[in-house]
Write a protein that holds these residues in place. Structure first.
Motif, PDB file in Angstrom:
ATOM      1  N   ILE A 146       5.194   4.085   8.462  1.00 57.36           N
ATOM      2  CA  ILE A 146       6.645   3.916   8.553  1.00 57.36           C
ATOM      3  C   ILE A 146       7.244   3.702   7.172  1.00 57.36           C
ATOM      4  CG2 ILE A 146       8.483   2.487   9.514  1.00 57.36           C
ATOM      5  CD1 ILE A 146       6.704   1.922  11.888  1.00 57.36           C
ATOM      6  N   PHE A 147       6.585   2.908   6.336  1.00 57.50           N
ATOM      7  CA  PHE A 147       7.117   2.667   4.998  1.00 57.50           C
ATOM      8  C   PHE A 147       7.076   3.931   4.146  1.00 57.50           C
ATOM      9  CE2 PHE A 147       5.792  -1.742   6.096  1.00 57.50           C
ATOM     10  CZ  PHE A 147       7.040  -2.328   5.995  1.00 57.50           C
ATOM     11  N   LEU A 148       6.034   4.729   4.282  1.00 57.19           N
ATOM     12  CA  LEU A 148       5.987   5.993   3.545  1.00 57.19           C
ATOM     13  C   LEU A 148       7.093   6.934   3.991  1.00 57.19           C
ATOM     14  CD1 LEU A 148       2.153   6.731   3.335  1.00 57.19           C
ATOM     15  CD2 LEU A 148       3.698   6.227   1.441  1.00 57.19           C
ATOM     16  N   ALA A 149       7.379   6.966   5.291  1.00 58.22           N
ATOM     17  CA  ALA A 149       8.474   7.802   5.789  1.00 58.22           C
ATOM     18  C   ALA A 149       9.813   7.334   5.235  1.00 58.22           C
ATOM     19  CB  ALA A 149       8.485   7.784   7.318  1.00 58.22           C
ATOM     20  N   ALA A 150      10.005   6.015   5.153  1.00 59.45           N
ATOM     21  CA  ALA A 150      11.248   5.493   4.594  1.00 59.45           C
ATOM     22  C   ALA A 150      11.345   5.773   3.093  1.00 59.45           C
ATOM     23  CB  ALA A 150      11.343   3.992   4.856  1.00 59.45           C
ATOM     24  N   LEU A 151      10.231   5.660   2.386  1.00 62.98           N
ATOM     25  CA  LEU A 151      10.250   5.949   0.949  1.00 62.98           C
ATOM     26  C   LEU A 151      10.557   7.420   0.674  1.00 62.98           C
ATOM     27  CD1 LEU A 151       7.155   3.847  -0.191  1.00 62.98           C
ATOM     28  CD2 LEU A 151       9.535   3.443  -0.840  1.00 62.98           C
ATOM     29  N   ALA A 152      10.107   8.298   1.560  1.00 60.77           N
ATOM     30  CA  ALA A 152      10.356   9.727   1.357  1.00 60.77           C
ATOM     31  C   ALA A 152      11.830  10.072   1.484  1.00 60.77           C
ATOM     32  CB  ALA A 152       9.538  10.543   2.354  1.00 60.77           C
ATOM     33  N   PRO A 161      16.294  -2.275  -1.565  1.00 61.42           N
ATOM     34  CA  PRO A 161      17.457  -2.133  -0.667  1.00 61.42           C
ATOM     35  C   PRO A 161      17.325  -0.954   0.305  1.00 61.42           C
ATOM     36  CG  PRO A 161      18.178  -2.555  -2.902  1.00 61.42           C
ATOM     37  CD  PRO A 161      16.710  -2.314  -2.982  1.00 61.42           C
ATOM     38  N   SER A 162      16.664   0.123  -0.115  1.00 62.23           N
ATOM     39  CA  SER A 162      16.489   1.263   0.777  1.00 62.23           C
ATOM     40  C   SER A 162      15.528   0.950   1.914  1.00 62.23           C
ATOM     41  CB  SER A 162      15.981   2.468  -0.012  1.00 62.23           C
ATOM     42  OG  SER A 162      16.896   2.822  -1.036  1.00 62.23           O
ATOM     43  N   LEU A 163      14.584   0.041   1.684  1.00 59.38           N
ATOM     44  CA  LEU A 163      13.609  -0.334   2.712  1.00 59.38           C
ATOM     45  C   LEU A 163      14.027  -1.566   3.497  1.00 59.38           C
ATOM     46  CD1 LEU A 163      10.285   0.101   0.712  1.00 59.38           C
ATOM     47  CD2 LEU A 163      11.293   1.688   2.356  1.00 59.38           C
ATOM     48  N   ARG A 164      15.147  -2.143   3.165  1.00 56.99           N
ATOM     49  CA  ARG A 164      15.537  -3.415   3.777  1.00 56.99           C
ATOM     50  C   ARG A 164      15.691  -3.300   5.294  1.00 56.99           C
ATOM     51  NH1 ARG A 164      20.771  -7.082   1.969  1.00 56.99           N
ATOM     52  NH2 ARG A 164      20.665  -8.589   3.700  1.00 56.99           N
ATOM     53  N   ALA A 165      16.339  -2.244   5.763  1.00 53.29           N
ATOM     54  CA  ALA A 165      16.542  -2.088   7.205  1.00 53.29           C
ATOM     55  C   ALA A 165      15.215  -1.925   7.938  1.00 53.29           C
ATOM     56  CB  ALA A 165      17.452  -0.890   7.480  1.00 53.29           C
ATOM     57  N   VAL A 166      14.290  -1.158   7.354  1.00 56.72           N
ATOM     58  CA  VAL A 166      12.983  -0.956   7.983  1.00 56.72           C
ATOM     59  C   VAL A 166      12.194  -2.258   7.992  1.00 56.72           C
ATOM     60  CG1 VAL A 166      10.822   0.331   7.839  1.00 56.72           C
ATOM     61  CG2 VAL A 166      12.972   1.458   7.301  1.00 56.72           C
ATOM     62  N   ILE A 167      12.262  -3.025   6.908  1.00 58.24           N
ATOM     63  CA  ILE A 167      11.548  -4.294   6.842  1.00 58.24           C
ATOM     64  C   ILE A 167      12.060  -5.250   7.915  1.00 58.24           C
ATOM     65  CG2 ILE A 167      11.133  -6.321   5.415  1.00 58.24           C
ATOM     66  CD1 ILE A 167      11.144  -4.489   2.981  1.00 58.24           C
ATOM     67  N   PHE A 168      13.374  -5.333   8.074  1.00 53.60           N
ATOM     68  CA  PHE A 168      13.943  -6.203   9.097  1.00 53.60           C
ATOM     69  C   PHE A 168      13.514  -5.756  10.490  1.00 53.60           C
ATOM     70  CE2 PHE A 168      16.824  -8.064   5.985  1.00 53.60           C
ATOM     71  CZ  PHE A 168      16.991  -9.345   6.495  1.00 53.60           C
ATOM     72  N   LEU A 169      13.544  -4.448  10.728  1.00 56.82           N
ATOM     73  CA  LEU A 169      13.164  -3.933  12.039  1.00 56.82           C
ATOM     74  C   LEU A 169      11.724  -4.270  12.378  1.00 56.82           C
ATOM     75  CD1 LEU A 169      13.748  -2.198  14.541  1.00 56.82           C
ATOM     76  CD2 LEU A 169      13.110  -0.187  13.193  1.00 56.82           C
ATOM     77  N   LEU A 202       0.832  -1.210   0.000  1.00 59.22           N
ATOM     78  CA  LEU A 202       0.000   0.000   0.000  1.00 59.22           C
ATOM     79  C   LEU A 202       0.860   1.250   0.000  1.00 59.22           C
ATOM     80  CD1 LEU A 202      -2.804   1.246   0.116  1.00 59.22           C
ATOM     81  CD2 LEU A 202      -2.726   1.017   2.612  1.00 59.22           C
ATOM     82  N   ALA A 203       1.953   1.239   0.751  1.00 60.65           N
ATOM     83  CA  ALA A 203       2.854   2.398   0.770  1.00 60.65           C
ATOM     84  C   ALA A 203       3.488   2.625  -0.600  1.00 60.65           C
ATOM     85  CB  ALA A 203       3.935   2.197   1.835  1.00 60.65           C
ATOM     86  N   LEU A 204       3.912   1.561  -1.259  1.00 64.46           N
ATOM     87  CA  LEU A 204       4.486   1.692  -2.599  1.00 64.46           C
ATOM     88  C   LEU A 204       3.454   2.236  -3.588  1.00 64.46           C
ATOM     89  CD1 LEU A 204       6.497  -1.657  -2.758  1.00 64.46           C
ATOM     90  CD2 LEU A 204       7.449   0.647  -2.597  1.00 64.46           C
ATOM     91  N   LEU A 205       2.212   1.774  -3.452  1.00 68.82           N
ATOM     92  CA  LEU A 205       1.162   2.258  -4.349  1.00 68.82           C
ATOM     93  C   LEU A 205       0.905   3.742  -4.145  1.00 68.82           C
ATOM     94  CD1 LEU A 205      -1.040   1.539  -6.432  1.00 68.82           C
ATOM     95  CD2 LEU A 205      -2.563   1.079  -4.503  1.00 68.82           C
ATOM     96  N   LEU A 206       0.780   4.165  -2.882  1.00 63.22           N
ATOM     97  CA  LEU A 206       0.526   5.578  -2.604  1.00 63.22           C
ATOM     98  C   LEU A 206       1.702   6.448  -3.017  1.00 63.22           C
ATOM     99  CD1 LEU A 206      -1.140   5.319   0.921  1.00 63.22           C
ATOM    100  CD2 LEU A 206      -2.261   5.787  -1.246  1.00 63.22           C
ATOM    101  N   HIS A 207       2.914   5.935  -2.842  1.00 64.31           N
ATOM    102  CA  HIS A 207       4.104   6.734  -3.131  1.00 64.31           C
ATOM    103  C   HIS A 207       4.348   6.896  -4.622  1.00 64.31           C
ATOM    104  CE1 HIS A 207       8.056   8.472  -2.363  1.00 64.31           C
ATOM    105  NE2 HIS A 207       8.551   7.661  -3.285  1.00 64.31           N
ATOM    106  N   SER A 208       3.993   5.895  -5.406  1.00 73.00           N
ATOM    107  CA  SER A 208       4.366   5.922  -6.823  1.00 73.00           C
ATOM    108  C   SER A 208       3.243   6.375  -7.743  1.00 73.00           C
ATOM    109  CB  SER A 208       4.824   4.519  -7.251  1.00 73.00           C
ATOM    110  OG  SER A 208       3.788   3.579  -7.058  1.00 73.00           O
ATOM    111  N   LEU A 209       1.994   6.117  -7.359  1.00 73.82           N
ATOM    112  CA  LEU A 209       0.895   6.368  -8.279  1.00 73.82           C
ATOM    113  C   LEU A 209       0.085   7.607  -7.963  1.00 73.82           C
ATOM    114  CD1 LEU A 209      -0.481   2.747  -8.792  1.00 73.82           C
ATOM    115  CD2 LEU A 209       1.220   3.987 -10.133  1.00 73.82           C
ATOM    116  N   MET A 210       0.104   8.069  -6.721  1.00 71.60           N
ATOM    117  CA  MET A 210      -0.780   9.161  -6.329  1.00 71.60           C
ATOM    118  C   MET A 210       0.031  10.326  -5.786  1.00 71.60           C
ATOM    119  SD  MET A 210      -3.861   7.057  -4.484  1.00 71.60           S
ATOM    120  CE  MET A 210      -4.654   5.683  -5.318  1.00 71.60           C
ATOM    121  N   GLN A 211      -0.418  11.520  -6.105  1.00 69.64           N
ATOM    122  CA  GLN A 211       0.240  12.728  -5.641  1.00 69.64           C
ATOM    123  C   GLN A 211      -0.819  13.743  -5.215  1.00 69.64           C
ATOM    124  OE1 GLN A 211       3.479  13.008  -5.310  1.00 69.64           O
ATOM    125  NE2 GLN A 211       3.965  11.046  -6.285  1.00 69.64           N
TER     126      GLN A 211
END
Length: 327
Positions: A205-211, A238-246, A120-129
């Motif tokens: 959290i994922f949206l914050a990491a994507l930003a 790779p940018s989200l890897r640390a957050v995913i593990f946490l 859902l975070a990837l969808l909101l980040h990439s498709l909607m503004q």
């Protein structure tokens, strides 16, 4: 010490000198930070006191698992029984049935719920503004603030025996759908309710990491001919890897807590054989029947398993080059 000025009216000028061995001591760095951040520390104090009393202080209550606890005697004066409560607990088939249901439901939630906030975070980040994105975020966040009582009632009104769907199908001579109360659909229903209520909140959290990802990386990779899938695989993931593990480690620590309130509200509809988990076992077989020691033993067993899962997952994260929860 005195210094004589030059000129026609030379006069000695006294200059203060520091006694030898008494150099000015620098201010403590810790004291400086405490004074500088005193307002933030005061704001944080109520939360710290809450955790000290109700989280760390409550750990003392685990001693009940090794006692024949009697409320009128108190924790200190209740007699010790050693591991008798654990022998009683592990000797009950109802506990192992509840433990098996807990593990299966936890794994189902981990597999089917955990990836949804990321998607859902990837969808909101990439498709909607702009305004559309903010509106969708607000809509998907709102269910988090609704209590489980209302969520369960909403699902019963929609897919229950007398719900909207069955009312529509019955009015058109259709086949009725029995979801609420069907033991075979218990686990899918629990996951569906959890996704509807919590997936929007988990995207924060994922949206914050994507930003935090540099947009220049995407532009440079696009100029080099990388398509959307390669950009996702080599930049986003790779940018989200640390957050995913946490988040995965934290989820594993709480994996045996599969939602006490959610299941308690629907336990009678599905039956204890299917809907009994460790938390409801503690409530019905421990607290309600006043088996305080057995209830505390079951809760302590669940906490130890969760701690072991956190330590193991954190060690695996270190071996894979991630920081994890702690070093």
């Amino acid at each position: 010490m005195s210094v004589t000025t030059k000129g026609p009216e030379a006069q000695p000028i006294a200059v203060a000198s520091k006694p030898p061995g008494k150099a000015e001591r620098p201010k403590s760095a810790l004291g400086h930070r405490l004074h500088r951040d005193r307002a933030l520390l005061l704001l944080m104090a109520p939360g710290v006191v809450f955790f000290l009393i109700f989280q760390y202080g409550a750990l003392f209550g685990n001693v009940i698992a090794f006692k024949d606890y009697m409320p009128f005697l108190g924790v200190v004066d209740s007699p010790w029984v050693g591991f008798a409560n654990f022998r009683t607990l592990f000797g009950e088939a109802a506990f192992w049935d509840a433990a098996l249901n807990t593990v299966v439901l936890s794994l189902v939630q981990l597999v089917f719920y955990f990836p949804i906030p990321l998607a859902l975070a990837l969808l909101l980040h990439s498709l909607m503004q702009g305004r559309v994105r903010r509106f969708v975020q607000s809509v998907v966040y709102l269910p988090h603030f609704i209590s489980w009582v209302i969520v369960v009632a909403l699902f019963q009104q929609v897919i229950g025996a007398d719900g909207v769907i069955n009312g529509t199908l019955g009015g058109s001579d259709g086949h009725l759908v029995d979801v609420i109360g069907n033991p075979d659909l218990f686990k899918p229903l629990m996951v569906m309710e959890l996704i509807w209520k919590e997936c929007g909140w988990g995207t924060i959290i994922f949206l914050a990491a994507l930003a935090q990802i540099d947009e220049g990386l995407y532009e440079a990779s696009a100029l080099d001919g990388a398509g959307p899938w390669r950009r996702f695989w080599h930049i986003t993931l790779p940018s989200l890897r640390a957050v995913i593990f946490l988040l995965l480690i934290l989820r594993l620590g709480d994996i045996l807590s599969v939602g006490f309130e959610q299941i308690l509200l629907q336990r009678d509809a599905f039956g204890p054989d299917m809907a009994e988990v460790i938390d409801t076992y503690v409530f019905y077989h421990g607290i309600r029947d006043q088996n305080w020691g057995v209830a505390a033993a079951a809760a302590l067993f669940k906490g130890v398993i969760g701690a072991c899962l956190v330590f193991t997952a954190n060690k695996i994260a270190h071996r894979m080059g991630e920081q994890g929860v702690y070093r």
